[in-house]
Write an enzyme that holds these catalytic residues in place. Structure first.
Site, mmCIF file in Angstrom:
data_model
loop_
_atom_site.group_PDB
_atom_site.id
_atom_site.type_symbol
_atom_site.label_atom_id
_atom_site.label_comp_id
_atom_site.label_asym_id
_atom_site.label_seq_id
_atom_site.Cartn_x
_atom_site.Cartn_y
_atom_site.Cartn_z
ATOM 1 C CE LYS A 175 -1.896 3.092 2.850
ATOM 2 N NZ LYS A 175 -1.966 4.096 1.828
ATOM 3 C CD GLU A 385 10.661 12.921 10.768
ATOM 4 O OE1 GLU A 385 9.528 12.446 10.994
ATOM 5 O OE2 GLU A 385 11.547 12.325 10.153
HETATM 6 P P1 NAD Z 1 2.643 8.366 7.451
HETATM 7 O O1 NAD Z 1 2.934 7.602 8.695
HETATM 8 O O2 NAD Z 1 1.642 9.440 7.495
HETATM 9 O O3 NAD Z 1 2.155 7.363 6.308
HETATM 10 C C1 NAD Z 1 2.930 6.255 5.896
HETATM 11 C C2 NAD Z 1 2.005 5.223 5.274
HETATM 12 O O4 NAD Z 1 1.149 4.679 6.272
HETATM 13 C C3 NAD Z 1 1.099 5.775 4.169
HETATM 14 O O5 NAD Z 1 1.010 4.821 3.134
HETATM 15 C C4 NAD Z 1 -0.231 5.906 4.900
HETATM 16 O O6 NAD Z 1 -1.348 5.857 4.063
HETATM 17 C C5 NAD Z 1 -0.185 4.695 5.806
HETATM 18 N N1 NAD Z 1 -1.099 4.748 6.950
HETATM 19 C C6 NAD Z 1 -1.588 5.847 7.575
HETATM 20 N N2 NAD Z 1 -2.387 5.469 8.606
HETATM 21 C C7 NAD Z 1 -2.393 4.114 8.635
HETATM 22 C C8 NAD Z 1 -3.020 3.141 9.458
HETATM 23 N N3 NAD Z 1 -3.802 3.496 10.472
HETATM 24 N N4 NAD Z 1 -2.800 1.841 9.212
HETATM 25 C C9 NAD Z 1 -1.975 1.465 8.196
HETATM 26 N N5 NAD Z 1 -1.376 2.332 7.368
HETATM 27 C C10 NAD Z 1 -1.562 3.653 7.582
HETATM 28 O O7 NAD Z 1 4.058 8.885 6.944
HETATM 29 P P2 NAD Z 1 4.330 9.850 5.703
HETATM 30 O O8 NAD Z 1 3.898 11.225 6.087
HETATM 31 O O9 NAD Z 1 3.818 9.238 4.456
HETATM 32 O O10 NAD Z 1 5.927 9.798 5.601
HETATM 33 C C11 NAD Z 1 6.767 10.657 6.312
HETATM 34 C C12 NAD Z 1 7.369 9.942 7.502
HETATM 35 O O11 NAD Z 1 8.063 8.784 7.067
HETATM 36 C C13 NAD Z 1 8.396 10.764 8.241
HETATM 37 O O12 NAD Z 1 8.214 10.652 9.632
HETATM 38 C C14 NAD Z 1 9.722 10.127 7.853
HETATM 39 O O13 NAD Z 1 10.756 10.304 8.753
HETATM 40 C C15 NAD Z 1 9.337 8.712 7.694
HETATM 41 N N6 NAD Z 1 10.297 8.007 6.822
HETATM 42 C C16 NAD Z 1 11.144 7.089 7.393
HETATM 43 C C17 NAD Z 1 12.105 6.453 6.624
HETATM 44 C C18 NAD Z 1 13.045 5.448 7.211
HETATM 45 O O14 NAD Z 1 13.560 4.625 6.478
HETATM 46 N N7 NAD Z 1 13.294 5.455 8.506
HETATM 47 C C19 NAD Z 1 12.182 6.734 5.267
HETATM 48 C C20 NAD Z 1 11.309 7.678 4.727
HETATM 49 C C21 NAD Z 1 10.355 8.295 5.522
#
Ligand code: NAD
Length: 492
Positions: A175, A385
């Protein structure tokens, strides 16, 4: 407007609810494609297909060498289509074309590396404390993997999960983020062309509550591999704990980039600038806390400003652009809100701080590269962050001071040290609480080097040989080679 379809069981299909939502180009602010709005019914169909492919049919029957060969073919197809996929990424997430092309040309390496590893996954024979038995271990696929990815580097971060999972023999339902789903849907077509059996790789697009939740909770999903914010990661991990599912969590960061007074300052300036302003600060490894030794602080900030001021914002498709827009409207608002928070906390804004409203920014969601000095490590701008082009500069006196400040944060994804003193470099790399420590460089990552978080930055590791273990489970097999069973009802 282009309308995409889900990818389930080797076919492009419409979502069961017959619903789509628009995805926007962050540079124009305009919708450019329609993405299927999946729901629990689509998730169930995809997971059932992945489960069938895992347990019966050609994928389950294939040798690991054959699996590896398919992965190599997929790598070749990604290389062939790198320019097209990179353009889709830019249209959807607004990152620079040069960066996305770099990522797309690099992604095949994940499939070559883990494709080569597929037939080198070996169990071992076990020495035993009992006579008359022969025992060995087998490493078997953990099962159906639910991969959930964020919007900042959709295909690269997907490849970090997909390649080791395939090498292990797992099947996948992914997803992608609702903000950047198009590239993953296009990517799925390459699996069919490479010859992967139906059901091995499935894509269900949509929102967290409508697709993410049923995917995480589906009884036939065995492992959840998540990259995203720590808030969502925590939520998923709580559910997974209750349902006894395996998880891997790649979460956020607030990484310290530490400059000592003996460093090559020119290199350190470039490291600081690329650490925070590359990808418009939208990377988990952003060096968002710049720790600078007191004795060089003012001179270093001056050099930093001289370079940062030259950053050119504009169309991410234009090779001359150096800083693109923020990817999503909520993120755009969040970054601007953090700039206000930093001001109200008393940090001194020495660069940027405004919406990017120059003519070359068009209607895009731009925030100027922003630098705050006089930041204390207990301020929110130093602890939370931002995920945008906002740098906090913090002074320190000596090594112990730098170490204390660097580790005084709940995250632990990455850290960098700039120094010519080898002893100091070693001491710092031993004591910094981070999954990756760079010395005299920043942002280096590879399919060969384990990557992941200490503390609140996550659980598990991606990349490197060990990442394949995240997708395996171990079975012990006991064979009686001469032990005689006695009557179990007679105590011996
Ligand atoms: P997010 O947590 O908002 O979303 C990530 C994914 O989770 C999306 O596909 C979203 O639709 C899904 N999601 C949201 N709610 C959910 C739920 N209840 N159940 C299952 N899936 C759900 O994150 P974002 O805003 O898309 O990305 C930014 C974040 O990602 C930042 O905090 C960043 O640091 C982190 N990030 C981490 C890495 C790493 O490797 N450590 C790499 C890139 C980004």
């Amino acid at each position: 407007m282009k309308r995409y379809r889900l990818h389930i069981d080797g076919q492009a299909v419409d979502p069961q609810g017959d619903a789509w939502f628009e995805t926007q180009n962050p540079f124009t602010g305009q919708a450019w494609a329609e993405i299927p709005r999946g729901d629990a019914r689509d998730v169930d169909r995809a997971v059932q297909a992945a489960h069938r492919a895992l347990t019966s049919g050609p994928w389950a029957e294939m040798t690991a060498t054959q699996r590896g060969a398919l992965m190599h073919r997929l790598g070749d197809l990604i290389a062939r289509d790198a320019a097209r996929l990179a353009a889709t990424e830019v249209r959807d997430n607004g990152k620079l074309l040069a960066e996305m092309q770099g990522q797309l040309h690099y992604i095949p390496q994940w499939f070559y590396y883990y494709g080569g590893l597929a037939d080198k996954i070996q169990g071992s024979t076990l020495p035993l404390d009992k006579k008359g038995y022969f025992a060995f271990t087998r490493h078997e696929p953990v099962g159906v993997v639910a991969a959930i990815t964020p919007w900042n580097s959709p295909l690269l971060l997907a490849a970090w999960k997909i390649a080791p999972a395939l090498a292990a023999g797992c099947t996948i339902v992914i997803k992608p983020s609702e903000f950047t789903s198009a590239s993953t849907l296009e990517f799925a077509e390459l699996f069919d062309e490479a010859g992967f059996p139906p059901g091995v790789f499935n894509v269900v697009t949509g929102f967290g509550a409508e697709v993410g939740t049923p995917l995480v909770e589906h009884p036939l999903v065995n492992k959840i591999s998540f990259t995203g914010s720590d808030a969502t990661g925590r939520l998923i991990n709580e559910k997974a704990a209750r349902l006894l599912k395996h998880t891997a969590m790649e979460l956020g960061g607030k990484s310290p980039n530490i400059v000592f007074d003996d460093a090559d300052l020119e290199q350190a300036v470039f490291g600081a600038v690329s650490g925070i302003f590359a990808a418009t600060g939208q990377t988990c490894i952003a060096g968002s806390r710049l720790l600078v030794q007191d004795s060089i602080h003012d001179a270093f900030v001056e050099k930093l400003l001289a370079v940062a001021r030259t950053a050119r914002m504009g169309d991410p498709m234009d090779p001359a652009t150096q800083v693109g827009p923020v990817t999503t409207p909520p993120q755009y608002k969040k970054v601007l809100a953090y700039i206000d928070i930093a001001r109200s906390e008393g940090a001194r804004m020495v660069l940027g701080g405004e919406k990017g409203n120059a003519p070359e920014c068009g209607q895009g969601w731009f925030v100027q590269p922003t630098i705050f000095t006089g930041v204390r490590n207990d301020m929110r701008i130093a602890q939370e962050e931002v995920f945008g082009p906002v740098l906090s500069v913090i002074r320190f006196k000596e090594e112990a001071d730098a170490l204390r400040i660097a580790n005084d944060v709940r995250f632990g994804l990455a850290a960098a040290v700039w120094t010519k003193d080898i002893g100091r470099a070693i001491r710092m790399s031993e004591r910094l609480q981070a999954g990756t420590v760079w010395v005299n460089t920043y942002r280096a990552v590879s399919f060969m080097a384990p990557f992941g978080g200490y503390k609140d930055s996550g659980l598990g590791r991606e990349n490197g040989i060990d990442a394949v273990r995240e997708y395996l489970q171990t079975k012990s097999v006991w064979i009686n080679s001469g032990a005689v069973a006695g009557n179990p009802f007679v105590l011996r």
